[in-house]
Write a protein that holds these residues in place. Structure first.
Motif, PDB file in Angstrom:
ATOM      1  N   ALA A   1      34.861   1.478 -23.140  1.00  0.00           N
ATOM      2  CA  ALA A   1      33.955   1.938 -22.059  1.00  0.00           C
ATOM      3  C   ALA A   1      34.479   3.238 -21.452  1.00  0.00           C
ATOM      4  O   ALA A   1      33.722   4.173 -21.165  1.00  0.00           O
ATOM      5  CB  ALA A   1      33.826   0.850 -20.997  1.00  0.00           C
ATOM      6  N   ASP A   2      35.824   3.215 -21.195  1.00  0.00           N
ATOM      7  CA  ASP A   2      36.422   4.428 -20.649  1.00  0.00           C
ATOM      8  C   ASP A   2      36.219   5.607 -21.593  1.00  0.00           C
ATOM      9  O   ASP A   2      35.935   6.752 -21.163  1.00  0.00           O
ATOM     10  CB  ASP A   2      37.912   4.221 -20.388  1.00  0.00           C
ATOM     11  CG  ASP A   2      38.156   3.232 -19.252  1.00  0.00           C
ATOM     12  OD1 ASP A   2      37.206   2.968 -18.482  1.00  0.00           O
ATOM     13  OD2 ASP A   2      39.295   2.683 -19.164  1.00  0.00           O
TER      14      ASP A   2
ATOM     15  N   ALA B   1      39.217  -7.417 -23.689  1.00  0.00           N
ATOM     16  CA  ALA B   1      38.771  -6.750 -22.449  1.00  0.00           C
ATOM     17  C   ALA B   1      39.357  -5.339 -22.379  1.00  0.00           C
ATOM     18  O   ALA B   1      38.675  -4.368 -21.993  1.00  0.00           O
ATOM     19  CB  ALA B   1      39.197  -7.565 -21.234  1.00  0.00           C
ATOM     20  N   ARG B   2      40.656  -5.282 -22.714  1.00  0.00           N
ATOM     21  CA  ARG B   2      41.290  -3.964 -22.730  1.00  0.00           C
ATOM     22  C   ARG B   2      40.580  -3.036 -23.717  1.00  0.00           C
ATOM     23  O   ARG B   2      40.364  -1.848 -23.441  1.00  0.00           O
ATOM     24  CB  ARG B   2      42.754  -4.087 -23.104  1.00  0.00           C
ATOM     25  CG  ARG B   2      43.592  -4.721 -22.002  1.00  0.00           C
ATOM     26  CD  ARG B   2      45.047  -4.849 -22.467  1.00  0.00           C
ATOM     27  NE  ARG B   2      45.855  -5.442 -21.412  1.00  0.00           N
ATOM     28  CZ  ARG B   2      47.142  -5.758 -21.582  1.00  0.00           C
ATOM     29  NH1 ARG B   2      47.744  -5.493 -22.748  1.00  0.00           N
ATOM     30  NH2 ARG B   2      47.824  -6.303 -20.574  1.00  0.00           N
ATOM     31  N   LYS B   3      40.239  -3.663 -24.863  1.00  0.00           N
ATOM     32  CA  LYS B   3      39.547  -2.862 -25.878  1.00  0.00           C
ATOM     33  C   LYS B   3      38.205  -2.361 -25.361  1.00  0.00           C
ATOM     34  O   LYS B   3      37.838  -1.184 -25.508  1.00  0.00           O
ATOM     35  CB  LYS B   3      39.371  -3.706 -27.131  1.00  0.00           C
ATOM     36  CG  LYS B   3      38.624  -3.008 -28.242  1.00  0.00           C
ATOM     37  CD  LYS B   3      38.466  -3.943 -29.435  1.00  0.00           C
ATOM     38  CE  LYS B   3      37.659  -3.273 -30.536  1.00  0.00           C
ATOM     39  NZ  LYS B   3      37.442  -4.165 -31.676  1.00  0.00           N
ATOM     40  N   ILE B   4      37.460  -3.372 -24.733  1.00  0.00           N
ATOM     41  CA  ILE B   4      36.138  -2.996 -24.202  1.00  0.00           C
ATOM     42  C   ILE B   4      36.286  -1.917 -23.123  1.00  0.00           C
ATOM     43  O   ILE B   4      35.526  -0.940 -23.058  1.00  0.00           O
ATOM     44  CB  ILE B   4      35.418  -4.241 -23.658  1.00  0.00           C
ATOM     45  CG1 ILE B   4      35.101  -5.190 -24.822  1.00  0.00           C
ATOM     46  CG2 ILE B   4      34.154  -3.864 -22.894  1.00  0.00           C
ATOM     47  CD1 ILE B   4      34.558  -6.519 -24.375  1.00  0.00           C
ATOM     48  N   LYS B   5      37.289  -2.151 -22.205  1.00  0.00           N
ATOM     49  CA  LYS B   5      37.511  -1.200 -21.132  1.00  0.00           C
ATOM     50  C   LYS B   5      37.855   0.184 -21.699  1.00  0.00           C
ATOM     51  O   LYS B   5      37.363   1.220 -21.248  1.00  0.00           O
ATOM     52  CB  LYS B   5      38.629  -1.681 -20.224  1.00  0.00           C
ATOM     53  CG  LYS B   5      38.884  -0.788 -19.013  1.00  0.00           C
ATOM     54  CD  LYS B   5      39.929  -1.402 -18.117  1.00  0.00           C
ATOM     55  CE  LYS B   5      40.157  -0.508 -16.884  1.00  0.00           C
ATOM     56  NZ  LYS B   5      40.599   0.836 -17.217  1.00  0.00           N
ATOM     57  N   GLU B   6      38.768   0.123 -22.685  1.00  0.00           N
ATOM     58  CA  GLU B   6      39.167   1.392 -23.276  1.00  0.00           C
ATOM     59  C   GLU B   6      37.988   2.042 -23.970  1.00  0.00           C
ATOM     60  O   GLU B   6      37.804   3.283 -23.879  1.00  0.00           O
ATOM     61  CB  GLU B   6      40.303   1.172 -24.271  1.00  0.00           C
ATOM     62  CG  GLU B   6      41.601   0.788 -23.573  1.00  0.00           C
ATOM     63  CD  GLU B   6      42.708   0.510 -24.577  1.00  0.00           C
ATOM     64  OE1 GLU B   6      42.427   0.528 -25.809  1.00  0.00           O
ATOM     65  OE2 GLU B   6      43.855   0.229 -24.154  1.00  0.00           O
TER      66      GLU B   6
END
Length: 410
Positions: free
Chosen positions: A330-331, A323-328
């Protein structure tokens, strides 16, 4: 008559008379193998011929053959005092045991006459014949040794395994002399008749100095007679002993049966106990197996749960990381898009939106069924195209909504 014939007849008669005289007074004799011959000469001299074959005995000598070995047999019910095959039958010998019971004994004893000439002459002068020697010395001595041996044990002991001991005592006394015995009185309990009885125990007297048995002087040793062998072939107990032995055998049989039944019962008990213990062991073992199995299964479930928990934790942590990876990502993408939009004023997005908007109203306009151009015109205004006016209006609206600036800021 012719003188020559007369001389011949006279010579012949004299020869015959001389031959007869020689035969009568023959000084030579023959000794058979297995015998010895005692010779009494006319001058009173006595000699013994031991070697077999012909020997010089002397004129008018008296001769008496003796066997080298004499067997005293006691097999028959009555005596037969005839020398036959170097043996003399004296009849069965009655003995009495220490418990006062009697028995008739059958057997045979072999005696060896002395090889010494003086001893043999003493025997000859004392007994004159083998029959006399047997009847007056050898048979009584044999009977005395037998009776002494019987007094050392009871009939029950003899029957219960004392035969060999009695035979050994008998032979020992024949060779060395009769034991001197002593009698002791004892009270014993008779299990058959259920009462106490007075028993006279006979024992051998022992010399305290030499610790050897005391003996009576042997009546055959003084003549140089030795014992070759002795055998007790049979002991016939009196009827009272047989009846007692029957009771003892019955009691022993019943006792043996009882003991066997007891042993069988004990064995069955032990077997049942062993089987029960074995069954308990098997049950306990099975229960322990089940317990061990349950423990192993529980431990396995715990370990599986722990493993699942660990895997879930790992998956959770992995999902958080993802999720962090996806968020990062996405960010990063958003930042990238923002930067792009900031760089070109979101020209690309605006263009795409503009294209989509144009597609929508163009599609809707294409499906319009009404009249685009008015059918009737009034007034004198300038001539306009209604479709073009609609398109201008929609374009202006879209440009306003998106604040479209088609110029590149760069």
């Amino acid at each position: 008559m012719n003188p020559i014939n007369r001389k011949t007849i006279v010579f012949g008669v004299m020869f015959v008379l001389a031959l007869i005289f020689f035969i009568i007074v023959n000084p030579f004799s023959w000794n058979d193998a297995g015998n010895r011959t005692v010779v009494e000469r006319t001058n009173g001299e006595q000699i013994v011929q031991f070697a077999p074959g012909i020997f010089y005995a002397g004129f008018f000598a008296k001769e008496k053959e003796w066997p080298n070995q004499i067997s005293v047999t006691y097999q028959e019910a009555t005596a037969q005092l005839e020398l036959e095959d170097n043996g003399i039958e004296v009849g069965q010998i009655m003995i009495r045991f220490s418990d006062a019971t009697t028995a008739d004994v059958r057997g045979i004893t072999q005696f060896i006459l002395p090889s010494d000439e003086k001893e043999m002459i003493l025997i000859h002068n004392t007994h004159r014949t083998p029959q006399s020697l047997v009847v007056k010395r050898l048979a009584p001595y044999t009977k005395e040794c037998l009776q002494s041996s019987a007094q050392l044990m009871s009939s029950e002991k003899h029957y219960g395994g004392g035969r060999a001991q009695m035979a050994q005592d008998f032979l020992d006394q024949l060779k060395e002399g009769v034991f001197l015995l002593k009698t002791e009185e004892n009270l014993v309990y008779d299990s058959l008749e259920m009462e106490k009885k007075r028993i006279y125990q006979t024992e051998i007297q022992i010399d305290p100095k030499t610790m050897v048995p005391k003996r009576k002087i042997s009546s055959i040793k003084e003549y140089g007679i030795t014992v070759a062998d002795a055998a007790i072939t049979d002991v016939d107990y009196e009827e009272k002993v047989d009846e007692k032995l029957v009771k003892i055998i019955d009691a022993a049989t019943k006792s043996a049966i009882s003991k066997q039944e007891l042993m069988t019962a004990q064995q069955q008990t032990l077997t049942a106990k062993a089987k029960g213990e074995q069954a308990l062991v098997e049950i306990e073992y099975q229960q322990k197996q089940d317990q061990t199995k349950q423990v192993v299964e529980a431990e396995t479930k715990v370990k599986v749960a722990e493993q699942d928990k660990l895997q879930q934790k790992i998956a959770y942590e992995a999902s958080i990381l993802e999720a962090r990876k996806i968020k990062e990502l996405a960010d990063a993408n958003a930042y990238a898009r923002q930067r792009i939009m900031q760089a070109d004023g979101a020209l690309e997005l605006k263009l795409k939106a503009q294209v989509e908007v144009q597609k929508v109203w163009a599609d809707a306009f294409s499906k319009y069924q009404g009249a685009v151009v008015p059918q009737i015109q009034t007034g004198g205004g300038p001539a306009t195209n209604g479709a073009l006016s609609f398109m201008d209006i929609m374009t202006a609206k879209t440009a306003k909504d998106f604040a479209l600036d088609l110029k590149n800021k760069n």
